[in-house]
Motif scaffolding. Sequence first.
Motif, PDB file in Angstrom:
ATOM      1  N   PRO A 100       0.885  -0.981   0.302  1.00 32.12           N
ATOM      2  CA  PRO A 100      -0.260   0.042  -0.304  1.00 32.12           C
ATOM      3  C   PRO A 100       0.985   1.374   0.153  1.00 32.12           C
ATOM      4  O   PRO A 100       1.788   0.760   0.617  1.00 32.12           O
ATOM      5  N   VAL A 101      -0.071   2.232  -0.601  1.00 28.83           N
ATOM      6  CA  VAL A 101       1.002   3.315  -0.753  1.00 28.83           C
ATOM      7  C   VAL A 101       1.442   3.958   0.835  1.00 28.83           C
ATOM      8  O   VAL A 101       2.495   4.568   0.673  1.00 28.83           O
ATOM      9  N   LYS A 102       0.673   3.876   1.528  1.00 31.66           N
ATOM     10  CA  LYS A 102       0.996   4.246   3.244  1.00 31.66           C
ATOM     11  C   LYS A 102       2.517   3.548   3.829  1.00 31.66           C
ATOM     12  O   LYS A 102       3.520   4.202   4.120  1.00 31.66           O
ATOM     13  N   THR A 149       0.329  12.325   2.659  1.00 31.41           N
ATOM     14  CA  THR A 149       0.316  13.787   2.544  1.00 31.41           C
ATOM     15  C   THR A 149       1.924  14.439   1.907  1.00 31.41           C
ATOM     16  O   THR A 149       1.795  14.837   0.287  1.00 31.41           O
ATOM     17  N   SER A 150       2.870  14.577   3.142  1.00 28.67           N
ATOM     18  CA  SER A 150       3.907  14.724   2.305  1.00 28.67           C
ATOM     19  C   SER A 150       4.966  13.989   1.284  1.00 28.67           C
ATOM     20  O   SER A 150       5.130  13.896  -0.208  1.00 28.67           O
ATOM     21  N   PHE A 151       4.685  12.807   1.490  1.00 30.89           N
ATOM     22  CA  PHE A 151       5.397  12.104   0.747  1.00 30.89           C
ATOM     23  C   PHE A 151       4.258  12.139  -0.713  1.00 30.89           C
ATOM     24  O   PHE A 151       5.286  11.926  -2.086  1.00 30.89           O
ATOM     25  N   SER A 152       3.316  12.342  -0.698  1.00 29.43           N
ATOM     26  CA  SER A 152       1.921  12.262  -2.710  1.00 29.43           C
ATOM     27  C   SER A 152       2.842  13.340  -2.849  1.00 29.43           C
ATOM     28  O   SER A 152       3.192  13.639  -4.642  1.00 29.43           O
ATOM     29  N   GLN A 178       5.749  14.932  -2.785  1.00 29.35           N
ATOM     30  CA  GLN A 178       7.188  15.190  -3.941  1.00 29.35           C
ATOM     31  C   GLN A 178       7.440  14.121  -4.185  1.00 29.35           C
ATOM     32  O   GLN A 178       7.594  14.800  -5.219  1.00 29.35           O
ATOM     33  N   PHE A 179       6.433  12.935  -4.476  1.00 30.65           N
ATOM     34  CA  PHE A 179       6.437  11.791  -4.945  1.00 30.65           C
ATOM     35  C   PHE A 179       6.175  12.888  -6.703  1.00 30.65           C
ATOM     36  O   PHE A 179       6.796  12.778  -7.537  1.00 30.65           O
ATOM     37  N   SER A 180       5.346  13.681  -6.656  1.00 28.89           N
ATOM     38  CA  SER A 180       4.257  13.545  -8.249  1.00 28.89           C
ATOM     39  C   SER A 180       5.102  15.087  -8.239  1.00 28.89           C
ATOM     40  O   SER A 180       5.346  15.286  -9.571  1.00 28.89           O
ATOM     41  N   GLY A 185       5.514  13.763 -11.638  1.00 34.93           N
ATOM     42  CA  GLY A 185       4.574  14.183 -12.411  1.00 34.93           C
ATOM     43  C   GLY A 185       3.422  13.584 -12.680  1.00 34.93           C
ATOM     44  O   GLY A 185       2.233  13.241 -13.073  1.00 34.93           O
ATOM     45  N   ILE A 186       2.783  12.303 -11.045  1.00 33.87           N
ATOM     46  CA  ILE A 186       2.312  11.992 -10.973  1.00 33.87           C
ATOM     47  C   ILE A 186       1.907  10.839  -9.800  1.00 33.87           C
ATOM     48  O   ILE A 186       2.958  10.571  -8.644  1.00 33.87           O
ATOM     49  N   GLU A 187       0.701  11.493  -9.225  1.00 31.90           N
ATOM     50  CA  GLU A 187       0.904  10.674  -7.592  1.00 31.90           C
ATOM     51  C   GLU A 187       0.702   9.495  -7.481  1.00 31.90           C
ATOM     52  O   GLU A 187       0.389   8.355  -8.123  1.00 31.90           O
ATOM     53  N   PRO A 188       1.674   9.698  -6.557  1.00 30.58           N
ATOM     54  CA  PRO A 188       1.794   7.792  -6.393  1.00 30.58           C
ATOM     55  C   PRO A 188       0.438   6.991  -6.474  1.00 30.58           C
ATOM     56  O   PRO A 188       0.585   5.871  -6.646  1.00 30.58           O
ATOM     57  N   SER A 189      -1.127   7.600  -6.051  1.00 30.56           N
ATOM     58  CA  SER A 189      -2.115   6.546  -6.203  1.00 30.56           C
ATOM     59  C   SER A 189      -2.846   6.378  -7.219  1.00 30.56           C
ATOM     60  O   SER A 189      -3.401   5.372  -7.697  1.00 30.56           O
ATOM     61  N   GLY A 190      -2.397   7.208  -8.317  1.00 33.20           N
ATOM     62  CA  GLY A 190      -2.940   7.015  -9.372  1.00 33.20           C
ATOM     63  C   GLY A 190      -1.481   6.207 -10.246  1.00 33.20           C
ATOM     64  O   GLY A 190      -1.919   5.312 -11.394  1.00 33.20           O
ATOM     65  N   PHE A 191      -0.224   5.993  -9.748  1.00 35.93           N
ATOM     66  CA  PHE A 191       0.240   5.316 -10.934  1.00 35.93           C
ATOM     67  C   PHE A 191       0.344   4.127 -10.420  1.00 35.93           C
ATOM     68  O   PHE A 191       0.585   3.063 -11.055  1.00 35.93           O
TER      69      PHE A 191
END
Length: 268
Positions: A236-238, A250-253, A255-257, A261-267
């Motif tokens: 899981p993303v968490k 939230t902070s991770f998402s 900086q990842f995006s 250029g894409i949210e980790p959940s969207g990936f």
Amino acid sequence: MQHLLHQLLQLARSQSPLPCVCLRAVKTHQVKRFEAEVATFSFPLQGTFSYRENGDWVTVHPGEMLVVPNARSLDIEYAPCKDSGEFVALSLSLAEEQLEAARLLLADPAQQDIGDVVAVSVGDLLAPLKRWVKAMTGGIRPLSLHAMVEVVLMLYAMGCHGLLRARDPGLAMKIRRMVAKDPAHLWHAAEIEQQLGFSGATLRRRLAAESTSLRAIIIEARVAEALRLLMSSDLPVKTVAGRVGYSSVTSFSRQFSDRYGIEPSGFR
């Protein structure tokens, strides 16, 4: 060649720990400025792998091997197979020992050319790749390393001289590798300065000369490891966020995006 591709796919789907990464996706994903830190070989087995370094997109199909000869930044895209609905690939980072062995065997002058990213037919490398798969399947690491050195030598003979370009990693890359070994660690400037033997002022000056900063390097190393985990596991993303040192998803998402250029959940 089809038998080799079938063996590679079986290897990718195996549950055994491997010294390479199996990449899987069920949706098309594009990643901006993916950092390849060392020479890397990638085998798309289902679906296609596309890359862009400077100009147009180039697509690599099953039956081809993508050769990234040394460290560089690429835009990459994964697209699932229309029939299976899945993207599957194997990606292998070459160890410096393998490249040094090839340099010693060739006894050529040090290469200066950075070389191009290319796609070659696995059919041109059939014999050593078969030996590599057999050694990997049997868990015989020395033979797998030996087979991959032969692949490097054959690629060099085909003109991929950039594989053997000798280059000392810059300070930023050294720190990035340090952080990547333990991304969840709470890295502080004082600790890194002590390990490298630099004062704070010297470290900042050296990194500024490479157009980066300590904070940027730590973030890049962490989100790069997160990208690898998202591509090669079902965590899981968490959980991924926690494994690379973020207590806040939230902070991770964010900086990842910002980086890819894409949210980790969207990936996912």
